[in-house]
Design a protein around this motif. Structure first.
Motif, PDB file in Angstrom:
ATOM      1  N   VAL A   1       3.524 -26.631 -26.133  1.00 17.49           N
ATOM      2  CA  VAL A   1       4.607 -25.985 -25.388  1.00 17.49           C
ATOM      3  C   VAL A   1       5.810 -25.762 -26.297  1.00 17.49           C
ATOM      4  CG1 VAL A   1       6.199 -26.218 -23.448  1.00 17.49           C
ATOM      5  CG2 VAL A   1       3.813 -26.917 -23.187  1.00 17.49           C
ATOM      6  N   PHE A   2       6.067 -26.719 -27.174  1.00 16.78           N
ATOM      7  CA  PHE A   2       7.168 -26.571 -28.123  1.00 16.78           C
ATOM      8  C   PHE A   2       6.976 -25.333 -29.005  1.00 16.78           C
ATOM      9  CE2 PHE A   2       8.393 -27.479 -32.592  1.00 16.78           C
ATOM     10  CZ  PHE A   2       9.764 -27.338 -32.452  1.00 16.78           C
ATOM     11  N   TYR A   3       5.782 -25.182 -29.555  1.00 18.40           N
ATOM     12  CA  TYR A   3       5.526 -24.034 -30.431  1.00 18.40           C
ATOM     13  C   TYR A   3       5.561 -22.716 -29.650  1.00 18.40           C
ATOM     14  CZ  TYR A   3       4.285 -27.200 -34.217  1.00 18.40           C
ATOM     15  OH  TYR A   3       4.327 -28.163 -35.199  1.00 18.40           O
ATOM     16  N   LEU A   4       5.056 -22.717 -28.423  1.00 16.59           N
ATOM     17  CA  LEU A   4       5.087 -21.507 -27.604  1.00 16.59           C
ATOM     18  C   LEU A   4       6.525 -21.081 -27.320  1.00 16.59           C
ATOM     19  CD1 LEU A   4       2.232 -22.194 -25.008  1.00 16.59           C
ATOM     20  CD2 LEU A   4       2.170 -20.621 -26.938  1.00 16.59           C
ATOM     21  N   LEU A   5       7.338 -22.042 -26.938  1.00 16.71           N
ATOM     22  CA  LEU A   5       8.732 -21.713 -26.628  1.00 16.71           C
ATOM     23  C   LEU A   5       9.525 -21.373 -27.886  1.00 16.71           C
ATOM     24  CD1 LEU A   5       9.509 -24.331 -23.843  1.00 16.71           C
ATOM     25  CD2 LEU A   5       9.324 -21.862 -23.596  1.00 16.71           C
ATOM     26  N   LEU A   6       9.146 -21.963 -29.015  1.00 13.20           N
ATOM     27  CA  LEU A   6       9.809 -21.621 -30.270  1.00 13.20           C
ATOM     28  C   LEU A   6       9.563 -20.156 -30.619  1.00 13.20           C
ATOM     29  CD1 LEU A   6      11.516 -22.791 -32.571  1.00 13.20           C
ATOM     30  CD2 LEU A   6       9.383 -23.338 -33.765  1.00 13.20           C
ATOM     31  N   GLN A   7       8.338 -19.695 -30.396  1.00 14.07           N
ATOM     32  CA  GLN A   7       8.024 -18.286 -30.632  1.00 14.07           C
ATOM     33  C   GLN A   7       8.851 -17.384 -29.708  1.00 14.07           C
ATOM     34  OE1 GLN A   7       3.782 -17.905 -30.124  1.00 14.07           O
ATOM     35  NE2 GLN A   7       3.330 -19.482 -31.661  1.00 14.07           N
ATOM     36  N   GLN A   8       8.938 -17.775 -28.447  1.00 19.24           N
ATOM     37  CA  GLN A   8       9.728 -16.992 -27.501  1.00 19.24           C
ATOM     38  C   GLN A   8      11.209 -17.000 -27.876  1.00 19.24           C
ATOM     39  OE1 GLN A   8       8.875 -17.862 -23.311  1.00 19.24           O
ATOM     40  NE2 GLN A   8       6.913 -18.713 -23.913  1.00 19.24           N
ATOM     41  N   LEU A   9      11.679 -18.137 -28.412  1.00 18.00           N
ATOM     42  CA  LEU A   9      13.079 -18.225 -28.814  1.00 18.00           C
ATOM     43  C   LEU A   9      13.394 -17.248 -29.941  1.00 18.00           C
ATOM     44  CD1 LEU A   9      15.879 -19.495 -28.823  1.00 18.00           C
ATOM     45  CD2 LEU A   9      14.984 -21.321 -30.279  1.00 18.00           C
ATOM     46  N   VAL A  10      12.507 -17.167 -30.921  1.00 19.12           N
ATOM     47  CA  VAL A  10      12.720 -16.237 -32.036  1.00 19.12           C
ATOM     48  C   VAL A  10      12.791 -14.805 -31.508  1.00 19.12           C
ATOM     49  CG1 VAL A  10      11.711 -15.282 -34.137  1.00 19.12           C
ATOM     50  CG2 VAL A  10      11.655 -17.753 -33.733  1.00 19.12           C
ATOM     51  N   LEU A  11      11.853 -14.461 -30.621  1.00 14.50           N
ATOM     52  CA  LEU A  11      11.850 -13.124 -30.037  1.00 14.50           C
ATOM     53  C   LEU A  11      13.120 -12.873 -29.232  1.00 14.50           C
ATOM     54  CD1 LEU A  11      10.320 -10.479 -29.480  1.00 14.50           C
ATOM     55  CD2 LEU A  11       9.188 -11.630 -27.556  1.00 14.50           C
ATOM     56  N   THR A  12      13.587 -13.888 -28.513  1.00 19.93           N
ATOM     57  CA  THR A  12      14.794 -13.758 -27.695  1.00 19.93           C
ATOM     58  C   THR A  12      16.036 -13.518 -28.550  1.00 19.93           C
ATOM     59  OG1 THR A  12      13.883 -15.190 -25.966  1.00 19.93           O
ATOM     60  CG2 THR A  12      16.271 -14.930 -26.024  1.00 19.93           C
ATOM     61  N   ILE A  13      16.208 -14.323 -29.577  1.00 21.80           N
ATOM     62  CA  ILE A  13      17.398 -14.195 -30.421  1.00 21.80           C
ATOM     63  C   ILE A  13      17.423 -12.839 -31.113  1.00 21.80           C
ATOM     64  CG2 ILE A  13      18.627 -15.127 -32.413  1.00 21.80           C
ATOM     65  CD1 ILE A  13      18.792 -16.827 -29.858  1.00 21.80           C
ATOM     66  N   VAL A  14      16.262 -12.395 -31.606  1.00 24.57           N
ATOM     67  CA  VAL A  14      16.192 -11.078 -32.241  1.00 24.57           C
ATOM     68  C   VAL A  14      16.572  -9.989 -31.240  1.00 24.57           C
ATOM     69  CG1 VAL A  14      14.644  -9.365 -33.280  1.00 24.57           C
ATOM     70  CG2 VAL A  14      14.499 -11.759 -33.974  1.00 24.57           C
ATOM     71  N   GLY A  15      16.036 -10.096 -30.022  1.00 21.52           N
ATOM     72  CA  GLY A  15      16.347  -9.113 -28.985  1.00 21.52           C
ATOM     73  C   GLY A  15      17.814  -9.110 -28.613  1.00 21.52           C
ATOM     74  N   PHE A  16      18.392 -10.304 -28.436  1.00 22.37           N
ATOM     75  CA  PHE A  16      19.814 -10.395 -28.088  1.00 22.37           C
ATOM     76  C   PHE A  16      20.700  -9.795 -29.176  1.00 22.37           C
ATOM     77  CE2 PHE A  16      19.226 -14.303 -25.121  1.00 22.37           C
ATOM     78  CZ  PHE A  16      18.937 -13.452 -24.072  1.00 22.37           C
ATOM     79  N   LEU A  17      20.420 -10.161 -30.431  1.00 24.29           N
ATOM     80  CA  LEU A  17      21.262  -9.689 -31.527  1.00 24.29           C
ATOM     81  C   LEU A  17      21.153  -8.178 -31.728  1.00 24.29           C
ATOM     82  CD1 LEU A  17      20.747 -12.540 -34.150  1.00 24.29           C
ATOM     83  CD2 LEU A  17      22.738 -12.133 -32.697  1.00 24.29           C
ATOM     84  N   PHE A  18      20.001  -7.614 -31.342  1.00 26.84           N
ATOM     85  CA  PHE A  18      19.821  -6.167 -31.495  1.00 26.84           C
ATOM     86  C   PHE A  18      20.339  -5.399 -30.285  1.00 26.84           C
ATOM     87  CE2 PHE A  18      17.131  -2.363 -30.851  1.00 26.84           C
ATOM     88  CZ  PHE A  18      17.510  -1.638 -31.982  1.00 26.84           C
ATOM     89  N   LEU A  19      20.046  -5.899 -29.065  1.00 29.31           N
ATOM     90  CA  LEU A  19      20.339  -5.133 -27.850  1.00 29.31           C
ATOM     91  C   LEU A  19      21.709  -5.407 -27.246  1.00 29.31           C
ATOM     92  CD1 LEU A  19      16.849  -5.278 -26.061  1.00 29.31           C
ATOM     93  CD2 LEU A  19      17.868  -3.362 -27.299  1.00 29.31           C
ATOM     94  N   ILE A  20      22.242  -6.636 -27.397  1.00 30.33           N
ATOM     95  CA  ILE A  20      23.546  -6.930 -26.796  1.00 30.33           C
ATOM     96  C   ILE A  20      24.674  -6.107 -27.421  1.00 30.33           C
ATOM     97  CG2 ILE A  20      25.323  -8.720 -26.591  1.00 30.33           C
ATOM     98  CD1 ILE A  20      23.165 -10.672 -25.783  1.00 30.33           C
ATOM     99  N   PRO A  21      24.768  -6.014 -28.766  1.00 23.69           N
ATOM    100  CA  PRO A  21      25.837  -5.157 -29.311  1.00 23.69           C
ATOM    101  C   PRO A  21      25.689  -3.698 -28.904  1.00 23.69           C
ATOM    102  CG  PRO A  21      24.957  -6.621 -30.994  1.00 23.69           C
ATOM    103  CD  PRO A  21      24.037  -6.720 -29.814  1.00 23.69           C
ATOM    104  N   TRP A  22      24.477  -3.261 -28.601  1.00 23.98           N
ATOM    105  CA  TRP A  22      24.203  -1.868 -28.245  1.00 23.98           C
ATOM    106  C   TRP A  22      24.389  -1.614 -26.754  1.00 23.98           C
ATOM    107  CZ3 TRP A  22      18.610   0.359 -27.792  1.00 23.98           C
ATOM    108  CH2 TRP A  22      18.675   1.741 -27.514  1.00 23.98           C
TER     109      TRP A  22
END
Length: 440
Positions: free
Chosen positions: A361-382
């Motif tokens: 579960v830790f590794y699964l959520l870690l993968q989702q976290l990476v995807l989330t941070i990338v998405g936030f940093l790309f889409l929130i400023p836009w």
């Protein structure tokens, strides 16, 4: 496992998780409509930091307690002692860090006035200490009615105190709201202690094997919790950094509605996690699979009205703020899509944790976290808040699919079997709604 076997507990569990809904409604009327956006934004940031630390402490110390105490129906004193040590140490460390770094943190979050408010975080951690510990102890024994009354003093006590403060013309800032939370959390802790005092015994000598078992599980559990919290809460902090307190206020006016997702996840966790732990320890995978199928189907059906409401009439829902946050409607419409996946994700995650796969579960959520941070940093400023909601939805869909795929390795599942459980729900409802036969 019969669908109606734990009906009474299920009703109390649902009632307990409806308390945050009642809290949210009162929150809308008494807080969001009243406080200036800057004050509301400041409170949100302090509250999110408090919830993150509380969630991490739960993952590190209380989640292992819940798992192992649920499996052991007799001897839990050793687990309680270890959890007390781990929980206390973790919260003291976090409190010290807040005291030392409150000013740099406030500057990082684009709010120089936030520093003094952050000093409330250690006080709130102390006020909620017994509450959180006792709730877990009660959950290990499925004492849902006592959990409900413990939560009442916080989730209904807070709105009551806000109303009293308002009538006295004393409620107009984030400080007032934080003081009220301190009082309600303290009262809830006292009530929790009263209900769980018979369970609250410790064995003062710490068993090394039990300590290692809880430490190993807690290490991955806190990692999973951190990833999950960052997925659900980093949006607020990134919005603060890019958009300021007003943008945070608009976005969190929407997240007040989306709290229903958290409510569902907590209801699922209240029953699925300890039940899956116990069934797995008994090697009863037939009943475990039946429970999973019914839980996924029933919880998903419950979320369909939520999906339709958020999708079709978001403008009507946000109108409750009196036109104060008109930009919130598109954000809520995007969030609606996640309501179709949150049920399956909650069941899959809790079952995997109950089976003991904390590392997975830790590794699964870690993968989702990476995807989330990338998405936030790309889409929130836009796109601002819409970008944050869109990222949340994408990660929810991807994460649910991956979690179910891994769960299928341990407990074979299929869409047909899940849908086939419809007949169990229909039979259950008919049996509950049927009128008794009357003889002429």
């Amino acid at each position: 496992m019969e669908f109606g076997k734990h009906l009474g507990k299920g009703i109390w569990g649902l009632a307990d998780k409806m308390l945050p809904v009642a809290y949210g409604i009162a929150y809308v009327v008494l807080v969001i409509r009243v406080l200036p956006p800057e004050e509301f934004g400041s409170f949100v940031l302090v509250q999110e930091i408090f919830l993150i630390i509380t969630g991490l402490a739960t993952g590190f110390a209380l989640q292992p307690l819940l798992k192992f105490a649920s499996e052991d129906a007799v001897e839990i004193r050793g687990y309680i002692a270890i959890a007390l040590v781990l929980n206390t140490g973790f919260l003291l460390l976090c409190s010290l860090l807040i005291v030392l770094f409150n000013v740099p943190l406030s500057l990082l979050l684009n709010s120089a006035s936030l520093g003094p408010l952050l000093m409330y975080v250690p006080a709130m951690l102390f006020a909620s200490y017994l509450r959180n510990f006792c709730l877990v102890l009660l959950q290990t024994r499925f004492r849902v009615q006592e959990i409900f009354w413990t939560d009442v003093f916080h989730f209904l006590g807070t709105p009551l105190l806000i109303w009293i403060w308002s009538r006295m013309h004393m409620f107009n800032s984030a400080n007032d709201l934080l003081n009220i939370n301190l009082i309600s959390l303290s009262c809830s802790s006292l009530v929790g202690w009263f209900f769980s005092r018979d369970l609250f015994s410790t064995r003062f000598s710490l068993d090394k094997r039990e300590l290692k078992k809880m430490w190993d599980y807690g290490s991955y559990s806190v990692g999973s919790t951190l990833s999950a919290l960052m997925i659900t809460k980093s949006d607020t902090f990134i919005l603060a950094a890019f958009g300021g307190l007003v943008e945070v206020a608009i976005y969190n006016s929407v997240k007040t509605f989306v709290r229903i997702y958290d409510m569902l996840t907590q209801v699922v966790g209240m029953f699925v996690f300890p039940a899956s732990s116990r069934l797995a320890s008994q090697n009863d995978f037939t009943r475990l699979r039946a429970m999973i199928e019914k839980a996924i189907l029933f919880a998903t059906l419950m979320m369909i009205p939520v999906f339709l409401g958020f999708l079709i009439m978001p403008s009507l829902l946000v109108e409750i703020y009196g036109g104060k946050y008109v930009g919130a409607a598109p954000i809520l419409r995007v969030f609606s899509i996640a309501s179709l996946t949150v049920s399956a994700a909650a069941v899959a995650g809790n079952v995997l944790m109950g089976l003991g796969h904390a590392r997975l579960v830790f590794y699964l959520l870690l993968q989702q976290l990476v995807l989330t941070i990338v998405g936030f940093l790309f889409l929130i400023p836009w796109l601002g808040g819409v970008g944050a909601a869109l990222t949340y939805v994408i990660v929810s869909i991807v994460g649910t699919a991956i979690s179910l795929a891994y769960l299928n390795r341990y407990v074979p599942l299929s869409l047909g079997a899940i849908l086939g459980r419809t007949k169990d729900i229909v039979v259950f409802m008919k049996s509950r709604l049927a009128f008794p036969n009357r003889t002429p």
